[in-house]
Design a protein around this motif. Structure first.
Motif, PDB file in Angstrom:
ATOM      1  N   ALA A 184       0.759   4.718  -2.334  1.00 51.42           N
ATOM      2  CA  ALA A 184       0.854   6.087  -1.813  1.00 51.42           C
ATOM      3  C   ALA A 184       1.991   6.854  -2.485  1.00 51.42           C
ATOM      4  O   ALA A 184       1.831   8.032  -2.838  1.00 51.42           O
ATOM      5  CB  ALA A 184       1.033   6.070  -0.295  1.00 51.42           C
ATOM      6  N   ARG A 190       2.704  10.176   3.760  1.00 54.23           N
ATOM      7  CA  ARG A 190       1.646  10.494   4.730  1.00 54.23           C
ATOM      8  C   ARG A 190       0.460  11.182   4.042  1.00 54.23           C
ATOM      9  O   ARG A 190      -0.689  10.804   4.243  1.00 54.23           O
ATOM     10  CB  ARG A 190       2.184  11.400   5.849  1.00 54.23           C
ATOM     11  CG  ARG A 190       3.204  10.720   6.745  1.00 54.23           C
ATOM     12  CD  ARG A 190       3.503  11.549   7.990  1.00 54.23           C
ATOM     13  NE  ARG A 190       3.956  12.900   7.715  1.00 54.23           N
ATOM     14  CZ  ARG A 190       5.226  13.263   7.543  1.00 54.23           C
ATOM     15  NH1 ARG A 190       6.187  12.361   7.620  1.00 54.23           N
ATOM     16  NH2 ARG A 190       5.545  14.523   7.318  1.00 54.23           N
ATOM     17  N   SER A 216      -0.345  11.193   0.808  1.00 57.55           N
ATOM     18  CA  SER A 216      -0.989  10.316  -0.174  1.00 57.55           C
ATOM     19  C   SER A 216      -1.750   9.180   0.498  1.00 57.55           C
ATOM     20  O   SER A 216      -2.783   8.748   0.000  1.00 57.55           O
ATOM     21  CB  SER A 216       0.049   9.762  -1.142  1.00 57.55           C
ATOM     22  OG  SER A 216       0.637  10.819  -1.873  1.00 57.55           O
ATOM     23  N   ALA A 217      -1.253   8.689   1.622  1.00 60.04           N
ATOM     24  CA  ALA A 217      -1.978   7.651   2.360  1.00 60.04           C
ATOM     25  C   ALA A 217      -3.328   8.174   2.823  1.00 60.04           C
ATOM     26  O   ALA A 217      -4.320   7.445   2.812  1.00 60.04           O
ATOM     27  CB  ALA A 217      -1.149   7.159   3.542  1.00 60.04           C
ATOM     28  N   CYS A 257      -3.398   2.408   5.848  1.00 60.56           N
ATOM     29  CA  CYS A 257      -3.237   3.843   5.597  1.00 60.56           C
ATOM     30  C   CYS A 257      -3.023   4.595   6.908  1.00 60.56           C
ATOM     31  O   CYS A 257      -2.255   5.563   6.948  1.00 60.56           O
ATOM     32  CB  CYS A 257      -4.442   4.383   4.839  1.00 60.56           C
ATOM     33  SG  CYS A 257      -4.514   3.847   3.115  1.00 60.56           S
ATOM     34  N   VAL A 273       0.839  -1.203   0.000  1.00 60.96           N
ATOM     35  CA  VAL A 273       0.000   0.000   0.000  1.00 60.96           C
ATOM     36  C   VAL A 273       0.875   1.255   0.000  1.00 60.96           C
ATOM     37  O   VAL A 273       0.519   2.270  -0.601  1.00 60.96           O
ATOM     38  CB  VAL A 273      -0.995  -0.024   1.175  1.00 60.96           C
ATOM     39  CG1 VAL A 273      -1.814   1.268   1.235  1.00 60.96           C
ATOM     40  CG2 VAL A 273      -1.925  -1.232   1.056  1.00 60.96           C
ATOM     41  N   ARG A 274       2.035   1.176   0.617  1.00 61.39           N
ATOM     42  CA  ARG A 274       2.962   2.321   0.605  1.00 61.39           C
ATOM     43  C   ARG A 274       3.381   2.671  -0.822  1.00 61.39           C
ATOM     44  O   ARG A 274       3.531   3.838  -1.170  1.00 61.39           O
ATOM     45  CB  ARG A 274       4.189   2.017   1.458  1.00 61.39           C
ATOM     46  CG  ARG A 274       5.121   3.202   1.626  1.00 61.39           C
ATOM     47  CD  ARG A 274       6.282   2.873   2.573  1.00 61.39           C
ATOM     48  NE  ARG A 274       7.017   4.072   2.907  1.00 61.39           N
ATOM     49  CZ  ARG A 274       7.969   4.612   2.138  1.00 61.39           C
ATOM     50  NH1 ARG A 274       8.302   4.035   0.987  1.00 61.39           N
ATOM     51  NH2 ARG A 274       8.589   5.718   2.520  1.00 61.39           N
ATOM     52  N   LEU A 318       0.504   4.238   7.678  1.00 62.17           N
ATOM     53  CA  LEU A 318       1.303   5.075   6.783  1.00 62.17           C
ATOM     54  C   LEU A 318       1.184   6.562   7.120  1.00 62.17           C
ATOM     55  O   LEU A 318       2.021   7.356   6.695  1.00 62.17           O
ATOM     56  CB  LEU A 318       0.906   4.821   5.329  1.00 62.17           C
ATOM     57  CG  LEU A 318       1.277   3.436   4.792  1.00 62.17           C
ATOM     58  CD1 LEU A 318       0.705   3.238   3.396  1.00 62.17           C
ATOM     59  CD2 LEU A 318       2.787   3.223   4.803  1.00 62.17           C
ATOM     60  N   VAL A 357      -5.548   7.931  -0.205  1.00 57.39           N
ATOM     61  CA  VAL A 357      -5.970   6.542  -0.441  1.00 57.39           C
ATOM     62  C   VAL A 357      -7.008   6.141   0.603  1.00 57.39           C
ATOM     63  O   VAL A 357      -8.008   5.480   0.277  1.00 57.39           O
ATOM     64  CB  VAL A 357      -4.753   5.581  -0.436  1.00 57.39           C
ATOM     65  CG1 VAL A 357      -5.218   4.125  -0.528  1.00 57.39           C
ATOM     66  CG2 VAL A 357      -3.805   5.910  -1.594  1.00 57.39           C
ATOM     67  N   SER A 358      -6.805   6.542   1.831  1.00 61.83           N
ATOM     68  CA  SER A 358      -7.763   6.239   2.881  1.00 61.83           C
ATOM     69  C   SER A 358      -9.138   6.831   2.558  1.00 61.83           C
ATOM     70  O   SER A 358     -10.176   6.192   2.770  1.00 61.83           O
ATOM     71  CB  SER A 358      -7.265   6.770   4.222  1.00 61.83           C
ATOM     72  OG  SER A 358      -8.149   6.428   5.252  1.00 61.83           O
TER      73      SER A 358
END
Length: 135
Positions: A73, A120, A122-123, A108, A69-70, A111, A126-127
């Motif tokens: 991000a 941070r 971008s996470a 997320c 997932v990182r 992250l 995504v969240s």
């Protein structure tokens, strides 16, 4: 297993978009391997075909690790609007249906404490994509 990694890395730079899609799927489980991670981010930002972006993002979400997932991000931080739309679609694809992946929102959250500010930020994006999708 490493021979599979080598083959997938070779396919990641193929001029053929179906081979790049296959590489994204095959490399997703190696998201914590630096060479694979670098190739995956390039696939997530593919300028040749949106299917590569979409299916690589979906594969990474299905792997469901922090490392996977990182990478999404990281790609979101560099993506243009069109790439971001296809990244979001790939994330959504992995979350819908009976095989939907749970836990992306929690990842997320982890992250959100990443040392890199871009990760941070971008996470959080995504969240927001996964909110309301069963996560």
């Amino acid at each position: 297993m490493m021979s599979g990694l080598g083959a997938a890395l070779a396919e990641a730079s193929s001029p053929s978009w179906p081979q790049r899609v296959r590489a994204g799927r095959d490399l997703a489980s190696f998201a914590d391997v630096p060479e694979a991670a670098e190739a995956l981010v390039k696939l997530l930002l593919d300028v040749g075909d949106t299917a590569v972006i979409r299916q690589t993002a979906e594969a990474l979400v299905r792997v469901g690790t922090v490392a996977a997932v990182r990478l999404i991000a990281l790609a979101v931080a560099e993506a243009d609007d069109q790439q971001a739309d296809w990244l979001q679609t790939g994330v959504h694809d992995a979350l819908v249906g009976p095989d939907g992946v749970l836990g992306v929102a929690a990842i997320c959250g982890q992250l959100a404490r990443d040392p890199e500010e871009a990760v941070r930020r971008s996470a959080a994006q995504v969240s927001a994509w996964v909110d309301g999708k069963g996560c």
